[in-house]
Design a protein around this motif. Structure first.
Motif, PDB file in Angstrom:
ATOM      1  N   ASP A 172       0.840  -1.220   0.000  1.00  6.90           N
ATOM      2  CA  ASP A 172       0.000   0.000   0.000  1.00  6.90           C
ATOM      3  C   ASP A 172       0.863   1.253   0.000  1.00  6.90           C
ATOM      4  N   LEU A 175       2.272   1.718  -3.489  1.00  5.91           N
ATOM      5  CA  LEU A 175       1.228   2.173  -4.415  1.00  5.91           C
ATOM      6  C   LEU A 175       0.917   3.651  -4.207  1.00  5.91           C
ATOM      7  N   ASN A 176       0.791   4.066  -2.954  1.00  9.19           N
ATOM      8  CA  ASN A 176       0.420   5.449  -2.647  1.00  9.19           C
ATOM      9  C   ASN A 176       1.519   6.445  -2.977  1.00  9.19           C
ATOM     10  N   GLY A 179       2.929   5.148  -7.335  1.00 13.21           N
ATOM     11  CA  GLY A 179       1.966   4.902  -8.399  1.00 13.21           C
ATOM     12  C   GLY A 179       1.807   3.412  -8.659  1.00 13.21           C
ATOM     13  N   ASP A 180       0.903   3.092  -9.573  1.00 11.02           N
ATOM     14  CA  ASP A 180       0.549   1.697  -9.824  1.00 11.02           C
ATOM     15  C   ASP A 180       1.520   1.040 -10.810  1.00 11.02           C
ATOM     16  N   ARG A 181       2.764   0.919 -10.389  1.00  9.07           N
ATOM     17  CA  ARG A 181       3.805   0.345 -11.243  1.00  9.07           C
ATOM     18  C   ARG A 181       3.747  -1.178 -11.222  1.00  9.07           C
ATOM     19  N   ASN A 182       4.459  -1.780 -12.175  1.00  6.75           N
ATOM     20  CA  ASN A 182       4.600  -3.233 -12.181  1.00  6.75           C
ATOM     21  C   ASN A 182       5.541  -3.678 -11.065  1.00  6.75           C
ATOM     22  N   SER A 200       0.603  -5.375 -11.706  1.00 11.19           N
ATOM     23  CA  SER A 200       0.659  -4.016 -11.163  1.00 11.19           C
ATOM     24  C   SER A 200       0.551  -4.111  -9.643  1.00 11.19           C
ATOM     25  N   LEU A 201       0.936  -3.034  -8.967  1.00 11.45           N
ATOM     26  CA  LEU A 201       0.844  -3.038  -7.498  1.00 11.45           C
ATOM     27  C   LEU A 201      -0.577  -3.312  -7.037  1.00 11.45           C
ATOM     28  N   SER A 202      -1.572  -2.708  -7.696  1.00 13.97           N
ATOM     29  CA  SER A 202      -2.960  -2.924  -7.281  1.00 13.97           C
ATOM     30  C   SER A 202      -3.374  -4.377  -7.479  1.00 13.97           C
ATOM     31  N   GLU A 203      -2.895  -5.014  -8.551  1.00 12.61           N
ATOM     32  CA  GLU A 203      -3.216  -6.416  -8.795  1.00 12.61           C
ATOM     33  C   GLU A 203      -2.574  -7.330  -7.754  1.00 12.61           C
TER      34      GLU A 203
END
Length: 281
Positions: A172, A175-176, A179-182, A200-203
């Motif tokens: 988290d 991501l924060n 950004g939503d990088r691989n 991605s980080l969110s995935e």
């Protein structure tokens, strides 16, 4: 009496078959084995039928124990230094005694062997031509802010270690702030339940929200992409007028001519179009 010699011996990061013949030879011939956790090291030694004298050498006693090891070396002993897994000195005790050996002119030798971050980097499939290994991300807010400022604009692939109970909070945080990088989250490397989760980080966060994190992790994060760099530059100059954009580069030390060239490149327009705005600067 001649001085002894210190050997920094990497141990397997999971699979005991990854130990080298040379590492076994050094461990067998050592007078003493200095171990980060003697309970872990005795398991390794027993597996290979090695009976050795063990002394404790970990992050909480590294300063004092280094002096004891130096005295032992000066008395002619051969000492093998091991961490729980991987290379001593890489996010593990070892760097202090190396510095002291250099200062005192005592001989030491570093054996090659398994290192978790290098294994994870190749597994990740991310750029391995340039990377930064940062070890564990600090817990306190002040140190974390420093990490963000230091790393957020780096193009190199970034590598971190993390424990399972802190994995989701660290993902988290990344991501924060990045950004939503691989990313590739690599766990239990070389062990029976080895797993590489890429995306991605969110995935990856979603994956571990649904699958409880277990085992030690190496996180391999994509560096800042050229696309992101261009996006940041556009966001910066879109708030400026063309005249302000030219002045910005002049204030950074560029000549007026070079400033015009850079503004034209940033805005993807012809230089003569930018030149029109520079006559009063």
């Amino acid at each position: 009496m001649s001085d002894g010699k210190l050997y920094l011996v990497p141990t397997p990061i999971g699979n005991l078959k990854d130990i080298t013949l040379r590492a076994l030879e050094v461990l067998e011939n050592a007078d003493v084995v200095a171990a980060e956790d003697t309970r872990q090291t005795i398991k390794l030694l027993n597996h290979f039928n090695l009976k050795k004298t063990l002394i404790s050498y970990h992050m909480h006693n590294e300063q004092g124990k280094s002096d004891e090891i130096l005295d032992r070396l000066k008395s002619g002993e051969q000492i093998a230094l091991v961490s729980d897994a991987g290379m001593p000195g890489i996010s593990d005790p070892g760097s202090v005694i190396v510095k002291k050996c250099i200062e005192e002119g005592l001989e030491f030798e570093v054996l090659p062997g398994a290192t978790a971050f290098a294994t994870a980097l190749i597994y990740s499939g991310l750029d391995s031509s340039a990377f930064m290994f940062k070890g564990f991300i600090p817990r306190d807010t002040k140190s974390r802010k420093i990490i963000v400022e230091e790393l957020k604009d780096r193009k190199e692939t970034l590598i971190f270690y993390e424990a399972p109970h802190r994995l989701l909070s660290t993902l988290d945080f990344l991501l924060n702030n990045f950004g939503d990088r691989n990313i590739a989250a690599c766990r239990e490397l070389t062990k029976l339940h080895e797993e590489i989760v890429r995306g991605s980080l969110s995935e990856v966060i979603e994956h571990f929200n649904n699958n409880s994190p277990r085992g030690e992790f190496v996180l391999v994060l994509d560096g800042l992409s050229e696309e992101e760099i261009e996006k940041e530059k556009r966001a910066e100059f879109e708030e400026l007028s063309i005249e302000e954009h030219i002045v910005k580069y002049i204030e950074e030390g560029f000549s007026k001519k070079d400033a015009i060239k850079k503004v034209a490149k940033d805005r993807k327009v012809a230089k003569n179009e930018i030149y029109k705005y520079s006559t009063n600067i």
